[in-house]
Design a protein around this motif. Structure first.
Motif, mmCIF file in Angstrom:
data_model
loop_
_atom_site.group_PDB
_atom_site.id
_atom_site.type_symbol
_atom_site.label_atom_id
_atom_site.label_comp_id
_atom_site.label_asym_id
_atom_site.label_seq_id
_atom_site.Cartn_x
_atom_site.Cartn_y
_atom_site.Cartn_z
ATOM 1 N N VAL A 51 1.134 -1.224 0.258
ATOM 2 C CA VAL A 51 -0.096 -0.230 -0.087
ATOM 3 C C VAL A 51 0.924 1.241 -0.073
ATOM 4 N N GLY A 52 1.870 1.292 0.872
ATOM 5 C CA GLY A 52 3.016 2.475 0.838
ATOM 6 C C GLY A 52 3.280 2.619 -0.548
ATOM 7 N N SER A 53 3.762 1.963 -1.185
ATOM 8 C CA SER A 53 4.533 1.768 -2.538
ATOM 9 C C SER A 53 3.476 2.392 -3.324
ATOM 10 N N MET A 54 1.935 1.929 -3.452
ATOM 11 C CA MET A 54 1.571 1.974 -4.469
ATOM 12 C C MET A 54 0.919 4.082 -4.168
ATOM 13 N N VAL A 55 0.350 4.192 -2.503
ATOM 14 C CA VAL A 55 0.475 5.882 -2.575
ATOM 15 C C VAL A 55 1.691 6.400 -2.876
ATOM 16 N N ARG A 56 2.856 6.039 -2.592
ATOM 17 C CA ARG A 56 3.778 7.122 -3.003
ATOM 18 C C ARG A 56 3.987 7.383 -4.910
ATOM 19 N N ALA A 57 3.751 6.172 -5.415
ATOM 20 C CA ALA A 57 3.792 6.198 -6.404
ATOM 21 C C ALA A 57 2.914 6.935 -7.570
ATOM 22 N N ARG A 58 1.362 7.100 -6.682
ATOM 23 C CA ARG A 58 0.793 8.223 -6.528
ATOM 24 C C ARG A 58 0.835 9.412 -6.463
ATOM 25 N N TRP A 59 1.750 9.796 -5.888
ATOM 26 C CA TRP A 59 2.108 10.548 -5.610
ATOM 27 C C TRP A 59 2.768 11.360 -6.336
ATOM 28 N N THR A 60 3.840 10.853 -6.457
ATOM 29 C CA THR A 60 4.946 11.346 -7.554
ATOM 30 C C THR A 60 4.412 11.138 -8.759
ATOM 31 N N ALA A 61 3.453 10.776 -9.539
ATOM 32 C CA ALA A 61 2.800 10.750 -10.359
ATOM 33 C C ALA A 61 2.327 12.682 -10.761
ATOM 34 N N LEU A 62 1.853 12.824 -9.657
ATOM 35 C CA LEU A 62 0.987 13.697 -10.038
ATOM 36 C C LEU A 62 1.522 15.034 -9.323
ATOM 37 N N PHE A 63 2.748 15.065 -8.342
ATOM 38 C CA PHE A 63 3.744 15.869 -7.752
ATOM 39 C C PHE A 63 5.049 15.957 -8.341
ATOM 40 N N ARG A 64 5.760 15.461 -9.422
ATOM 41 C CA ARG A 64 6.921 14.547 -9.780
ATOM 42 C C ARG A 64 7.192 16.103 -9.862
ATOM 43 N N ASP A 65 8.669 16.463 -9.709
ATOM 44 C CA ASP A 65 9.295 17.737 -9.859
ATOM 45 C C ASP A 65 8.282 19.292 -9.159
ATOM 46 N N THR A 66 8.099 18.748 -7.886
ATOM 47 C CA THR A 66 7.630 20.203 -7.592
ATOM 48 C C THR A 66 7.702 20.127 -6.951
ATOM 49 N N PRO A 67 7.593 21.386 -5.500
ATOM 50 C CA PRO A 67 7.978 21.191 -3.799
ATOM 51 C C PRO A 67 6.773 20.348 -3.111
ATOM 52 N N TRP A 119 -8.762 -2.406 -0.594
ATOM 53 C CA TRP A 119 -10.453 -2.426 -2.011
ATOM 54 C C TRP A 119 -10.252 -1.586 -1.862
ATOM 55 N N TRP A 120 -10.408 -0.133 -1.392
ATOM 56 C CA TRP A 120 -10.758 1.045 -1.526
ATOM 57 C C TRP A 120 -9.913 1.574 -2.630
ATOM 58 N N LEU A 121 -8.395 1.268 -1.928
ATOM 59 C CA LEU A 121 -6.820 2.082 -2.491
ATOM 60 C C LEU A 121 -6.605 1.352 -4.478
ATOM 61 N N THR A 122 -6.859 -0.001 -4.195
ATOM 62 C CA THR A 122 -7.185 -0.253 -5.509
ATOM 63 C C THR A 122 -8.256 -0.421 -6.909
ATOM 64 N N ALA A 123 -9.370 0.223 -5.658
ATOM 65 C CA ALA A 123 -10.427 0.654 -6.636
ATOM 66 C C ALA A 123 -10.011 1.412 -7.332
ATOM 67 N N LEU A 124 -9.369 2.350 -6.750
ATOM 68 C CA LEU A 124 -9.483 4.029 -7.536
ATOM 69 C C LEU A 124 -8.337 3.604 -8.825
ATOM 70 N N THR A 125 -8.631 3.869 -9.743
ATOM 71 C CA THR A 125 -7.977 3.031 -10.806
ATOM 72 C C THR A 125 -7.494 4.309 -11.873
ATOM 73 N N ALA A 126 -8.730 5.764 -11.686
ATOM 74 C CA ALA A 126 -7.985 6.408 -12.481
ATOM 75 C C ALA A 126 -6.685 7.488 -11.770
ATOM 76 N N THR A 127 -6.480 7.334 -10.448
ATOM 77 C CA THR A 127 -5.466 7.753 -9.827
ATOM 78 C C THR A 127 -3.974 6.534 -10.034
ATOM 79 N N GLU A 128 -3.993 5.479 -11.028
ATOM 80 C CA GLU A 128 -3.044 4.662 -11.027
ATOM 81 C C GLU A 128 -1.865 5.384 -11.351
ATOM 82 N N PRO A 129 -0.830 5.407 -11.555
ATOM 83 C CA PRO A 129 0.231 6.032 -12.914
ATOM 84 C C PRO A 129 0.370 5.095 -13.858
#
Length: 177
Positions: free
Chosen positions: A3-19, A68-78
């Motif tokens: 789960v931690g890796s999945m969340v960090r991957a989403r954060w990275t995709a959303l905010f890559r190269d930003t403060p 289950w909830w996090l894996t169902a959020l396919t729109a946020t997957e990088p």
């Protein structure tokens, strides 16, 4: 899934190269620590008040629901990266960097495991097993405060001061109260 890796991957995709990436990672750390602040007293109270398995059962229900909830959020997957062919077939475990990481995580796991066991044994020895959860929550609260302070800091320039400060903050947060 991790789960931690999945969340960090989403954060990275959303905010890559930003403060905001630093802030997002810090926010995640704070939320993780809040789980450790609320979880142990809740589990200990449920197990002491209802039946011994109540705490782990409630934790399992929360875990399964959250995963289950996090894996169902396919729109946020990088987006997946294309697979690269590597000509070097040597084992990754021979990499000195990975060896240091493995040793670090083994030591960290030993610390976390021993602190949990020792804290619960201390509470049981002093006559109230359910206080073990409260003690663990206090320890997690200190880690949460360290995460908040580190998350509020903004660094410019080289990464070395941030690395040294991060290691120092982790060391201070590991000191049992």
């Amino acid at each position: 899934p991790s789960v931690g890796s999945m969340v960090r991957a989403r954060w990275t995709a959303l905010f890559r190269d930003t403060p905001q990436l630093h802030t997002a990672y810090s926010f995640e750390s704070i939320v993780d620590e809040l789980c450790f602040i609320i979880g142990p007293p809740l589990a200990a109270t449920l197990s002491a008040g209802w039946f011994p398995e109540a705490g782990p059962v409630v934790a399992l229900v929360f875990l399964l629901t959250g995963v289950w909830w996090l894996t169902a959020l396919t729109a946020t997957e990088p987006k997946p990266h294309p697979h690269e062919e590597h000509t070097d077939r040597s084992s990754a475990l021979r990499s000195p960097g990975l060896q240091v990481l493995v040793a670090t995580f083994v030591a960290t796991g030993a610390i976390f495991g021993s602190v949990d066991v020792a804290t619960l044994a201390f509470a049981a020895e002093h006559g109230d097993k359910s206080l073990g959860g409260v003690f663990l929550a206090i320890w997690a609260f200190g880690s949460c405060l360290a995460g908040i302070v580190f998350g509020l800091m903004h660094f410019k320039g080289k990464a070395e001061p941030r690395w040294i400060l991060g290691i120092s903050a982790m060391a201070v947060s590991m000191i049992p109260l």
